[in-house]
Design a protein around this motif. Structure first.
Motif, PDB file in Angstrom:
ATOM      1  N   VAL A  97     -13.913  54.898  66.133  1.00 17.31           N
ATOM      2  CA  VAL A  97     -14.514  56.086  65.620  1.00 17.31           C
ATOM      3  C   VAL A  97     -14.331  55.902  64.140  1.00 17.31           C
ATOM      4  O   VAL A  97     -13.192  55.884  63.457  1.00 17.31           O
ATOM      5  CB  VAL A  97     -13.999  57.487  65.848  1.00 17.31           C
ATOM      6  N   VAL A  98     -15.261  55.873  63.438  1.00 16.35           N
ATOM      7  CA  VAL A  98     -15.253  55.716  61.983  1.00 16.35           C
ATOM      8  C   VAL A  98     -15.903  57.007  61.239  1.00 16.35           C
ATOM      9  O   VAL A  98     -16.815  57.350  61.207  1.00 16.35           O
ATOM     10  CB  VAL A  98     -16.389  54.747  61.362  1.00 16.35           C
ATOM     11  N   PRO A  99     -14.712  57.637  60.832  1.00 20.72           N
ATOM     12  CA  PRO A  99     -15.106  58.980  60.078  1.00 20.72           C
ATOM     13  C   PRO A  99     -15.665  58.990  58.637  1.00 20.72           C
ATOM     14  O   PRO A  99     -15.235  58.157  57.666  1.00 20.72           O
ATOM     15  CB  PRO A  99     -13.781  59.743  60.106  1.00 20.72           C
ATOM     16  N   GLY A 121     -12.627  56.086  56.594  1.00 20.05           N
ATOM     17  CA  GLY A 121     -13.905  55.481  56.899  1.00 20.05           C
ATOM     18  C   GLY A 121     -14.519  54.778  55.564  1.00 20.05           C
ATOM     19  O   GLY A 121     -15.019  53.694  55.969  1.00 20.05           O
ATOM     20  N   ASP A 122     -14.357  55.326  54.348  1.00 18.17           N
ATOM     21  CA  ASP A 122     -14.866  54.703  53.252  1.00 18.17           C
ATOM     22  C   ASP A 122     -14.194  53.431  52.839  1.00 18.17           C
ATOM     23  O   ASP A 122     -14.693  52.474  52.333  1.00 18.17           O
ATOM     24  CB  ASP A 122     -14.767  55.680  52.084  1.00 18.17           C
ATOM     25  N   ALA A 123     -12.937  53.253  53.299  1.00 17.58           N
ATOM     26  CA  ALA A 123     -12.053  52.103  53.190  1.00 17.58           C
ATOM     27  C   ALA A 123     -12.361  50.998  54.300  1.00 17.58           C
ATOM     28  O   ALA A 123     -11.635  49.986  54.180  1.00 17.58           O
ATOM     29  CB  ALA A 123     -10.458  52.492  53.113  1.00 17.58           C
ATOM     30  N   GLY A 124     -13.144  51.330  55.171  1.00 16.99           N
ATOM     31  CA  GLY A 124     -13.306  50.366  56.065  1.00 16.99           C
ATOM     32  C   GLY A 124     -12.589  50.784  57.446  1.00 16.99           C
ATOM     33  O   GLY A 124     -12.470  49.638  58.349  1.00 16.99           O
ATOM     34  N   GLY A 125     -11.689  51.722  57.641  1.00 15.36           N
ATOM     35  CA  GLY A 125     -11.053  51.810  58.680  1.00 15.36           C
ATOM     36  C   GLY A 125     -11.443  52.660  59.841  1.00 15.36           C
ATOM     37  O   GLY A 125     -12.789  53.037  59.789  1.00 15.36           O
ATOM     38  N   ARG A 145      -6.363  50.590  59.356  1.00 15.32           N
ATOM     39  CA  ARG A 145      -7.045  50.530  58.075  1.00 15.32           C
ATOM     40  C   ARG A 145      -6.868  49.095  57.657  1.00 15.32           C
ATOM     41  O   ARG A 145      -5.920  48.527  57.905  1.00 15.32           O
ATOM     42  CB  ARG A 145      -5.966  51.369  57.136  1.00 15.32           C
ATOM     43  N   PRO A 146      -8.080  48.507  56.838  1.00 16.17           N
ATOM     44  CA  PRO A 146      -7.920  47.273  56.324  1.00 16.17           C
ATOM     45  C   PRO A 146      -6.743  47.024  55.518  1.00 16.17           C
ATOM     46  O   PRO A 146      -6.481  47.769  54.604  1.00 16.17           O
ATOM     47  CB  PRO A 146      -9.124  47.025  55.822  1.00 16.17           C
TER      48      PRO A 146
END
Length: 339
Positions: free
Chosen positions: A172-174, A313-317, A335-336
């Protein structure tokens, strides 16, 4: 709203094409009490032949449900959302699977549904269409965007996150709705333009059949989504038009740079640009993540919680779990790791 994701959940899926049908089949395989409805009688009949409840009316499909997935064509979603909201109880969670999020989110806000509508978008699909192409495994393990909002809407987001992780193995990507549409423009929508351009140029080529005879992996991979039904692609592109055009400008600028280097017989410039492109491709195939856990108070306005979720989510997590207790909600996330 039910106490535990997956436990005695009654679900409905409205629109049973490729994505909706795959949601429906997975929920049925998981043993949920699920009904699917589609405006096309032949599609409802196909669903019944696959062992799924498919009543004749939308009223029957959504009666007494805990969650309803809206999976029809993008232009129909605001209208369908309003209709389903009228037919369901205030505690029923509503979500969608549309490939753009701003328009339907704004519609939900206008309708006063922000407390129970969670905009969603599973990042999976195929160039095939319709229920015959649907599969209960199509969405397994996919990145599934959900758009959290503060206040009561956060409760619906938490519950739906748990359900998707449990039943689909979703990552799930918020994200906020505007962030999703900006990211999806480059990650998904512009590739449809590029695939259409390459396949269209081949179709118009004087030696089209010879081109197709020599086409190997690079052509096949690069044009795969050009096989998507044209109406579905057009709805997606028009629904996110401004952001798609903005991102396309960046792609054209990079392509112009490649063409300029080629025209100038400038091998170092070509190599440098392809090295830059290869870095993104390598990052896609070899991303490294670190686990992360966070807790937030169950009550309150949830501002800090939603800020953290959107930042993830903005960070790709992405989230891999959500447990809601009487005093706190606990998230498990990946988180990446920076290169």
């Amino acid at each position: 709203m039910v106490d535990r994701p997956g436990a005695r959940v009654r679900a409905a899926v409205i629109g049973t094409g490729l994505i909706g049908g795959s949601v429906l089949l997975r929920l049925a395989d998981a043993g949920l009490d699920v009904a699917g409805w589609d405006p096309d009688p032949a599609t409802r009949e196909r669903a019944q032949h696959r062992g799924v409840i498919a009543p004749a009316t939308i009223e029957q499909a959504v009666a007494d449900r805990d969650v309803v997935f809206l999976c029809g064509p993008l232009p129909t979603l605001p209208r369908t959302l309003a209709r389903v909201a009228e037919l369901t109880a205030p505690g029923c969670v509503l979500t969608d699977v549309g490939s753009t999020k701003v328009e339907v989110t704004e519609a939900a806000n206008r309708l006063g549904l922000a407390d129970r509508f969670v905009p969603g978008h599973p990042m999976a699909g195929a160039e095939s269409a319709g229920l015959p192409a649907a599969s209960p495994t199509l969405l397994a393990g996919s990145a599934w965007v959900l758009c959290p909002a503060t206040g009561a809407a956060t409760d619906a987001f938490r519950w739906l996150t748990g359900l998707l992780v449990e039943l689909f193995g979703a990552r799930v990507v918020p994200m906020s709705a505007p962030a999703h549409d900006s990211v999806a423009a480059l990650a998904s929508h512009v590739p449809h333009l590029l695939a259409g351009a390459l396949a269209g140029a081949a179709q118009r080529a004087p030696l089209r059949d010879a081109v197709l005879a020599l086409a190997a992996g690079s052509f096949s991979d690069g044009t795969r989504v050009a096989g998507t039904p044209a109406e579905r692609t057009a709805n997606m592109l028009l629904g996110n038009r401004d952001r798609v055009l903005d991102e396309l400008a960046g792609v054209r600028a990079f392509l112009d740079g490649l063409a300029a280097a080629l025209r100038a017989d400038d091998a170092p410039a070509l190599i440098a640009r392809y090295a830059e492109a290869r870095a993104a491709r390598s990052a896609l195939l070899d991303r490294r993540f670190a686990g992360q856990a966070r807790e937030f108070p169950t009550g309150g306005d949830h501002d800090a919680e939603v800020t953290w979720l959107r930042g993830l989510g903005d960070a790709g997590g992405h989230l891999t779990g959500c447990q809601v207790g009487s005093d706190a909600v606990s998230y498990a996330a990946w988180r990446p790791v920076a290169d």
